[in-house]
Enzyme design. Structure first.
Site, PDB file in Angstrom:
ATOM      1  N   ASP A   1      34.880  34.971  33.270  1.00  9.32           N
ATOM      2  CA  ASP A   1      35.346  34.575  31.937  1.00  9.32           C
ATOM      3  C   ASP A   1      34.214  33.946  31.132  1.00  9.32           C
ATOM      4  OD1 ASP A   1      37.859  35.388  32.692  1.00  9.32           O
ATOM      5  OD2 ASP A   1      38.523  33.385  33.281  1.00  9.32           O
TER       6      ASP A   1
HETATM    7  N1  URA Z   1      39.096  33.878  38.105  1.00  9.25           N
HETATM    8  C1  URA Z   1      39.240  33.356  36.851  1.00  9.25           C
HETATM    9  O1  URA Z   1      40.294  32.869  36.490  1.00  9.25           O
HETATM   10  N2  URA Z   1      38.188  33.428  36.029  1.00  9.25           N
HETATM   11  C2  URA Z   1      36.979  33.927  36.370  1.00  9.25           C
HETATM   12  O2  URA Z   1      36.053  33.939  35.566  1.00  9.25           O
HETATM   13  C3  URA Z   1      36.858  34.452  37.672  1.00  9.25           C
HETATM   14  C4  URA Z   1      37.921  34.403  38.526  1.00  9.25           C
END
Ligand code: URA
Length: 275
Positions: A105
């Site tokens: 993310d």
């Molecule tokens: N899980 C999440 O919620 N975000 C990420 O960036 C990676 C795994």
């Protein structure tokens, strides 16, 4: 000096040993203009002209693998229509076109693998091969053993139950706690949604391991090429899983050894300056 054909192809970085054998078997390799399908064939790289799919071995693009410690507030893609910074901005001096293996993310950080090895990337991401990804997370509040147990068993999200996760307590403070969570799937915002489902929103998330790779001490925004040993270990892990699935074996969905439930680490004592 003579070497076995599959060893020469694998050594060039074009394909793993197993894939090199498949290329030979499929008649895609020529030695001095003749198709060779015999696996044990010996060749002398100084004398013989080896081609794969018509391309001279030395002209073939070798596989390149690198890891980046993605900082927060950077897109894990190579470009962003919104003009936000992307991982590409951090790969200064890398002339080979590499692609990110999976996503993190925008506000997540940590280990991102980038490679031009498409098959390996696909296998690492496919849930069928259960490649583990470990995240260090800071969450709101302190998880009870029962809540940790729920995450380990699998929790219900709107897109279905999650597979069993491994959870390790790291440390706690009054308002927050730190944990390591290992999952073998890659659904969107999965870790955040899992923690949300047990009432502990994620405040910070860093990917620290992926398969056999560890982020180690790589600084935020820094990248490095994988060592041969790291690249071979990763290829070996993927090959092992792919072969097991091809043989119809069921891959374990959780670690073979049960995880020992440990307590929270004590908060570190602040050093008092000695006069
Ligand atoms: N899980 C999440 O919620 N975000 C990420 O960036 C990676 C795994």
């Amino acid at each position: 000096m003579e070497v076995r054909l599959q060893k020469l192809i694998a050594g060039s970085g074009l394909a793993s040993r197993r894939k090199a054998e498949q290329l030979i078997d499929a008649g895609r390799v020529t030695v001095n203009g003749k198709v060779v399908t015999e696996l044990g064939t010996k060749v002398d790289p100084a004398r013989d002209h080896v081609k794969v799919d018509g391309k001279h071995l030395s002209a073939a693009q070798p596989f390149v693998y690198l890891m980046l410690n993605k900082p927060k507030h950077v897109m894990s893609t190579l470009d962003d229509p919104g003009g936000r910074p992307t991982v590409k901005d951090f790969l200064r001096g890398v002339s080979v076109r590499v692609f990110p293996v999976g996503r993190l993310d925008f506000d997540s950080e940590g280990l991102m693998l980038l490679t031009n090895h498409g098959d390996l990337a696909q296998a690492l991401l496919h849930p069928r091969y259960h490649v583990a990804k470990t995240y260090l997370i800071k969450v709101k509040g302190i998880l009870t053993d029962e809540e940790i147990g729920q995450l380990e068993q699998g929790v219900k999200l709107e897109d279905g139950m999650t597979s069993p996760a491994q959870v390790k307590k790291i440390s706690k403070a009054e308002q927050n706690s730190w944990l390591e969570i290992t999952i073998r799937e890659g659904r969107k915002h999965q870790v955040k949604r899992m923690l949300e489902s047990v009432g502990h929103p994620v405040i910070r998330l860093t990917r620290v391991r992926m398969g056999s790779l560890s982020l180690g001490r790589l600084g935020s925004g820094e990248f490095r090429f994988l060592t041969d040993r790291e690249a071979n270990a990763l290829r070996g892990l993927v090959e092992e899983r792919v072969e097991a699935v091809e043989r119809g074996e069921q891959l374990p969905r959780r670690p073979r050894r049960p995880v020992r439930r440990e307590g929270w680490a004590r908060p570190k004592k602040k050093k008092v300056a000695q006069r």
